[in-house]
Write an enzyme that holds these catalytic residues in place. Structure first.
Site, PDB file in Angstrom:
ATOM      1  N   ASP A 100       4.283   0.447  12.149  1.00  0.00           N
ATOM      2  CA  ASP A 100       3.048  -0.108  11.595  1.00  0.00           C
ATOM      3  C   ASP A 100       2.833  -1.563  11.991  1.00  0.00           C
ATOM      4  OD1 ASP A 100       3.379   1.723   8.444  1.00  0.00           O
ATOM      5  OD2 ASP A 100       2.720   2.339  10.439  1.00  0.00           O
TER       6      ASP A 100
ATOM      7  N   LYS B 163       0.835  -1.206   0.000  1.00  0.00           N
ATOM      8  CA  LYS B 163       0.000   0.000   0.000  1.00  0.00           C
ATOM      9  C   LYS B 163       0.871   1.258   0.000  1.00  0.00           C
ATOM     10  CE  LYS B 163      -1.574   1.676   3.951  1.00  0.00           C
ATOM     11  NZ  LYS B 163      -1.228   3.054   4.361  1.00  0.00           N
ATOM     12  N   ASN B 164       1.832   1.315   0.905  1.00  0.00           N
ATOM     13  CA  ASN B 164       2.612   2.546   1.064  1.00  0.00           C
ATOM     14  C   ASN B 164       3.582   2.795  -0.083  1.00  0.00           C
ATOM     15  OD1 ASN B 164       1.162   3.093   3.317  1.00  0.00           O
ATOM     16  ND2 ASN B 164       2.715   2.391   4.754  1.00  0.00           N
TER      17      ASN B 164
ATOM     18  N   CYS C  25      -5.404  12.895  12.758  1.00  0.00           N
ATOM     19  CA  CYS C  25      -5.212  11.443  12.611  1.00  0.00           C
ATOM     20  C   CYS C  25      -5.486  10.800  13.966  1.00  0.00           C
ATOM     21  CB  CYS C  25      -3.772  11.167  12.170  1.00  0.00           C
ATOM     22  SG  CYS C  25      -3.379   9.435  12.204  1.00  0.00           S
TER      23      CYS C  25
ATOM     24  N   ARG D 158      -4.151  11.010   4.375  1.00  0.00           N
ATOM     25  CA  ARG D 158      -3.064  11.983   4.494  1.00  0.00           C
ATOM     26  C   ARG D 158      -2.097  11.924   3.316  1.00  0.00           C
ATOM     27  NH1 ARG D 158      -2.240  14.018   9.051  1.00  0.00           N
ATOM     28  NH2 ARG D 158      -0.048  14.341   8.561  1.00  0.00           N
TER      29      ARG D 158
ATOM     30  N   ARG E 181      -8.796  -0.106   4.163  1.00  0.00           N
ATOM     31  CA  ARG E 181      -7.913   0.933   3.628  1.00  0.00           C
ATOM     32  C   ARG E 181      -6.573   0.362   3.199  1.00  0.00           C
ATOM     33  NH1 ARG E 181      -7.074   6.422   6.691  1.00  0.00           N
ATOM     34  NH2 ARG E 181      -5.628   6.428   4.912  1.00  0.00           N
TER      35      ARG E 181
ATOM     36  N   ARG F 130       0.379  14.630  13.347  1.00  0.00           N
ATOM     37  CA  ARG F 130       1.204  14.256  12.182  1.00  0.00           C
ATOM     38  C   ARG F 130       1.419  15.494  11.318  1.00  0.00           C
ATOM     39  NH1 ARG F 130      -1.120   8.843   9.598  1.00  0.00           N
ATOM     40  NH2 ARG F 130       0.902   8.836   8.564  1.00  0.00           N
ATOM     41  N   PRO F 131       2.346  16.378  11.747  1.00  0.00           N
ATOM     42  CA  PRO F 131       2.553  17.626  10.998  1.00  0.00           C
ATOM     43  C   PRO F 131       3.142  17.371   9.607  1.00  0.00           C
ATOM     44  CG  PRO F 131       4.239  17.313  12.677  1.00  0.00           C
ATOM     45  CD  PRO F 131       3.254  16.200  12.867  1.00  0.00           C
TER      46      PRO F 131
ATOM     47  N   ASP G 223       5.232  19.911   8.293  1.00  0.00           N
ATOM     48  CA  ASP G 223       6.160  21.053   8.190  1.00  0.00           C
ATOM     49  C   ASP G 223       7.389  20.710   7.353  1.00  0.00           C
ATOM     50  OD1 ASP G 223       8.214  20.586  11.071  1.00  0.00           O
ATOM     51  OD2 ASP G 223       6.644  19.241  10.350  1.00  0.00           O
ATOM     52  N   LEU G 224       7.878  19.480   7.446  1.00  0.00           N
ATOM     53  CA  LEU G 224       9.081  19.121   6.685  1.00  0.00           C
ATOM     54  C   LEU G 224       8.811  19.095   5.183  1.00  0.00           C
ATOM     55  CD1 LEU G 224      10.427  16.249   8.977  1.00  0.00           C
ATOM     56  CD2 LEU G 224      11.238  18.625   8.857  1.00  0.00           C
TER      57      LEU G 224
HETATM   58  C1  EPZ Z   1       4.395   6.845   6.575  1.00  0.00           C
HETATM   59  O1  EPZ Z   1       3.637   7.920   7.119  1.00  0.00           O
HETATM   60  C2  EPZ Z   1       3.427   5.685   6.430  1.00  0.00           C
HETATM   61  N1  EPZ Z   1       2.349   6.082   5.557  1.00  0.00           N
HETATM   62  C3  EPZ Z   1       2.852   5.321   7.797  1.00  0.00           C
HETATM   63  O2  EPZ Z   1       2.056   4.149   7.642  1.00  0.00           O
HETATM   64  C4  EPZ Z   1       3.980   4.983   8.745  1.00  0.00           C
HETATM   65  O3  EPZ Z   1       3.445   4.807  10.032  1.00  0.00           O
HETATM   66  C5  EPZ Z   1       5.000   6.129   8.787  1.00  0.00           C
HETATM   67  O4  EPZ Z   1       5.451   6.459   7.468  1.00  0.00           O
HETATM   68  C6  EPZ Z   1       6.219   5.777   9.616  1.00  0.00           C
HETATM   69  O5  EPZ Z   1       6.833   4.647   9.143  1.00  0.00           O
HETATM   70  C7  EPZ Z   1       2.547   5.982   4.213  1.00  0.00           C
HETATM   71  O6  EPZ Z   1       3.573   5.586   3.713  1.00  0.00           O
HETATM   72  C8  EPZ Z   1       1.416   6.409   3.349  1.00  0.00           C
HETATM   73  P1  EPZ Z   1       6.573  10.065   8.580  1.00  0.00           P
HETATM   74  P2  EPZ Z   1       4.215   9.405   7.130  1.00  0.00           P
HETATM   75  O7  EPZ Z   1       6.531  11.349   7.851  1.00  0.00           O
HETATM   76  O8  EPZ Z   1       4.981   9.611   5.901  1.00  0.00           O
HETATM   77  C9  EPZ Z   1       7.100  13.332  12.013  1.00  0.00           C
HETATM   78  C10 EPZ Z   1       0.146   2.761   7.757  1.00  0.00           C
HETATM   79  O9  EPZ Z   1      -0.349   2.210   8.742  1.00  0.00           O
HETATM   80  N2  EPZ Z   1       6.947  14.347  10.943  1.00  0.00           N
HETATM   81  O10 EPZ Z   1       7.674   9.128   8.305  1.00  0.00           O
HETATM   82  O11 EPZ Z   1       3.116  10.308   7.440  1.00  0.00           O
HETATM   83  C11 EPZ Z   1       5.812  12.561  12.285  1.00  0.00           C
HETATM   84  O12 EPZ Z   1       4.959  13.244  13.147  1.00  0.00           O
HETATM   85  C12 EPZ Z   1       0.640   4.218   7.847  1.00  0.00           C
HETATM   86  O13 EPZ Z   1       0.294   2.206   6.666  1.00  0.00           O
HETATM   87  C13 EPZ Z   1       7.104  15.674  11.246  1.00  0.00           C
HETATM   88  O14 EPZ Z   1       7.347  16.049  12.392  1.00  0.00           O
HETATM   89  O15 EPZ Z   1       5.185   9.322   8.392  1.00  0.00           O
HETATM   90  C14 EPZ Z   1       6.343  11.264  12.863  1.00  0.00           C
HETATM   91  O16 EPZ Z   1       6.573  11.399  14.216  1.00  0.00           O
HETATM   92  C15 EPZ Z   1       0.232   4.869   9.125  1.00  0.00           C
HETATM   93  N3  EPZ Z   1       6.946  16.590  10.245  1.00  0.00           N
HETATM   94  C16 EPZ Z   1       7.662  11.089  12.123  1.00  0.00           C
HETATM   95  O17 EPZ Z   1       8.018  12.347  11.575  1.00  0.00           O
HETATM   96  C17 EPZ Z   1       6.679  16.219   8.935  1.00  0.00           C
HETATM   97  O18 EPZ Z   1       6.559  17.083   8.047  1.00  0.00           O
HETATM   98  C18 EPZ Z   1       7.617  10.066  10.997  1.00  0.00           C
HETATM   99  O19 EPZ Z   1       6.530  10.379  10.154  1.00  0.00           O
HETATM  100  C19 EPZ Z   1       6.531  14.851   8.655  1.00  0.00           C
HETATM  101  C20 EPZ Z   1       6.677  13.926   9.671  1.00  0.00           C
END
Ligand code: EPZ
Length: 444
Positions: free
Chosen positions: A328, A46-47, A140, A116, A420, A145-146, A148-149
């Protein structure tokens, strides 16, 4: 109330899609305890799909994505692209997308609020068309889940970003290569900025980039499309921007989280299950923990056999960015540890509040304490079936797994969360000997 009457048309993709979209009130009835055994084929990731599909916005033409999972999120992002002028067709897990005539550069709230990852259209739209209007993703269930990056990275490449009325307005004549360091390893932000950088002028260096296999599979497809990327599979990606890209055919990698779910389910039901179409290299941390718990794991080519015939040892986990233990799969591990000889600690440093499943497992009789970014699971308590509520995709998987070891019937509500990210999970579990039934309120 009709049960499972809809099984026959399962593989008619659009009808199935309508079915899972309409399945908002579906629930599962799971009877336990059972022992899972036999073979299961793992679907495409999926991801990975959620990154490959928006990448099609980067070039005009017809893209063919084989091994695309047939789940709700794939339909959500495909229908979002359709609102932008992308034609698509889906059959037999092959998704065909035609991005020749893009007519809109907007991702409306009604689409983005569903998922998202819709924000992944931002990078490609700015890179190819110099403008994008994308709704901010909503809240969420498992915490803040910001994004900002995502925005900082695009600004570093020269985009002008404004956030107004809940929308990100981004514009730029042409993105300019730069060095961007991710303060936190983020899958989503890496995906977005990587897709932007491939069409920027000059060189971009992304440091502390996410190394998840879903990021690497995107990078490989971008290279096939004509992009120039070095450092794939590492935390430093170096991209030489190009002027244009072209459409390609790609095959989606196996879903390592679906695989982890079935591997842990096999162990917790003292079963014997062989997974096919899976990549063990993506599952090192999970395999290691399973072996530590006493399960037998045998890897042969693209198959993994997991078997267990005793209660597991209590094994702690701490989630980490890849190649660490995936967040996950932490809820699934907590469900497994309900069987353990002793107490285990589940710590989530990526999503510290991702423990929405705990009160639901407690309804089955589980003894679990929560603390700051962790929970303590006291294994060996007798579980009995009850009604429980799904809250998010992976939490729901842990409830289905717990239903397979609890005595009696567990009723799992709101299984649309599962639809989903899992393709026909109840069909796959049924074939492994689970007693699981989807109950829907609607006549199909
Ligand atoms: C991806 O989400 C996956 N989703 C998530 O899987 C997974 O839990 C996550 O990566 C972590 O492995 C998809 O691939 C569609 P991140 P993502 O940006 O990209 C912080 C599932 O169950 N952060 O790697 O949203 C954030 O808050 C889903 O399949 C910022 O602070 O996760 C978190 O603590 C749920 N600012 C950390 O980074 C930002 O701009 C990692 O989040 C972005 C992220």
């Amino acid at each position: 109330m009709i049960s499972a009457a809809w099984a026959a048309p399962l593989w008619d993709a659009r009808r199935y899609a309508k079915r899972i979209f309409d399945a908002s009130m579906d629930k599962f009835l799971v009877k336990g305890p059972v022992r899972l055994h036999g073979n299961v084929t793992i679907s495409g990731a999926k991801n990975a799909s959620l990154a490959l599909i928006p990448a099609c916005l980067l070039a005009p033409g017809v893209f063919t994505l084989h091994n695309t999972p047939n789940n709700r999120d794939v339909w959500t992002i495909s229908s979002l692209l359709e609102t932008m002028g992308v034609g698509y067709a889906f059959a037999d897990n092959t998704l065909t997308l035609d991005s020749t005539n893009i007519t809109s550069h907007e991702a409306p709230y009604e689409h983005v609020k569903k998922m998202r990852a819709s924000i992944y259209v931002l990078g490609p739209l700015v890179a190819r068309f110099g403008k994008a209007r994308v709704s901010l993703p909503g809240g969420c269930n498992f915490g803040p889940r910001p994004v900002d990056l995502h925005l900082k990275g695009l600004e570093k490449l020269g985009a002008e970003i404004q956030v107004e009325n809940g929308y990100i307005e981004a514009s730029c004549k042409r993105l300019q290569g730069a060095h961007f360091h991710f303060e936190i390893s983020s899958v989503g932000a890496t995906v977005n900025i990587l897709m932007a950088a491939v069409l920027a002028r000059g060189e971009t260096v992304l440091s502390n980039a996410a190394m998840e296999p879903e990021v690497s599979s995107l990078a490989h497809m971008l290279v096939k499309m004509g992009a120039r990327i070095d450092g794939i599979d590492t935390a430093t990606l170096t991209i030489q921007g190009v002027d244009e890209l072209h459409a390609v055919t790609e095959t989606t990698i196996p879903d390592r989280i679906e695989a982890a779910t079935f591997m842990i389910a096999a162990a917790m039901t003292k079963g014997d299950v062989t997974l096919g179409s899976v990549n063990a290299d993506h599952l090192t941390a999970v395999i290691q923990k399973l072996e530590e718990s006493g399960a037998t794991v045998v890897v042969r080519g693209d198959s993994i056999r997991v078997s267990m015939d005793t209660d597991p040892e209590a094994v702690d986990i701490t989630t980490m960015p890849y190649p660490g233990y995936p967040t996950d799969s932490q809820a699934q591990w907590a469900a497994y540890m309900l069987q353990a000889k002793g107490t285990s600690r589940i710590k989530d440093v990526i999503y510290p509040t991702r423990f929405g499943y705990v009160p639901e497992l407690q309804r089955l009789g589980a003894e679990i304490e929560t603390g700051d970014a962790y929970c303590l699971v006291k294994g060996g308590h007798r579980l009995t079936g009850a009604s429980v509520m799904s809250s998010d995709l992976r939490a729901s998987a842990s409830l289905v797994m717990a239903g397979c070891i609890a005595e009696g019937t567990t009723e799992i509500l709101r299984v649309y969360h599962l639809d989903r990210g899992y393709e026909a999970i109840e069909q796959k579990l049924m074939r492994l000997g689970a007693s699981i039934e989807r109950v829907s309120t609607e006549e199909f």
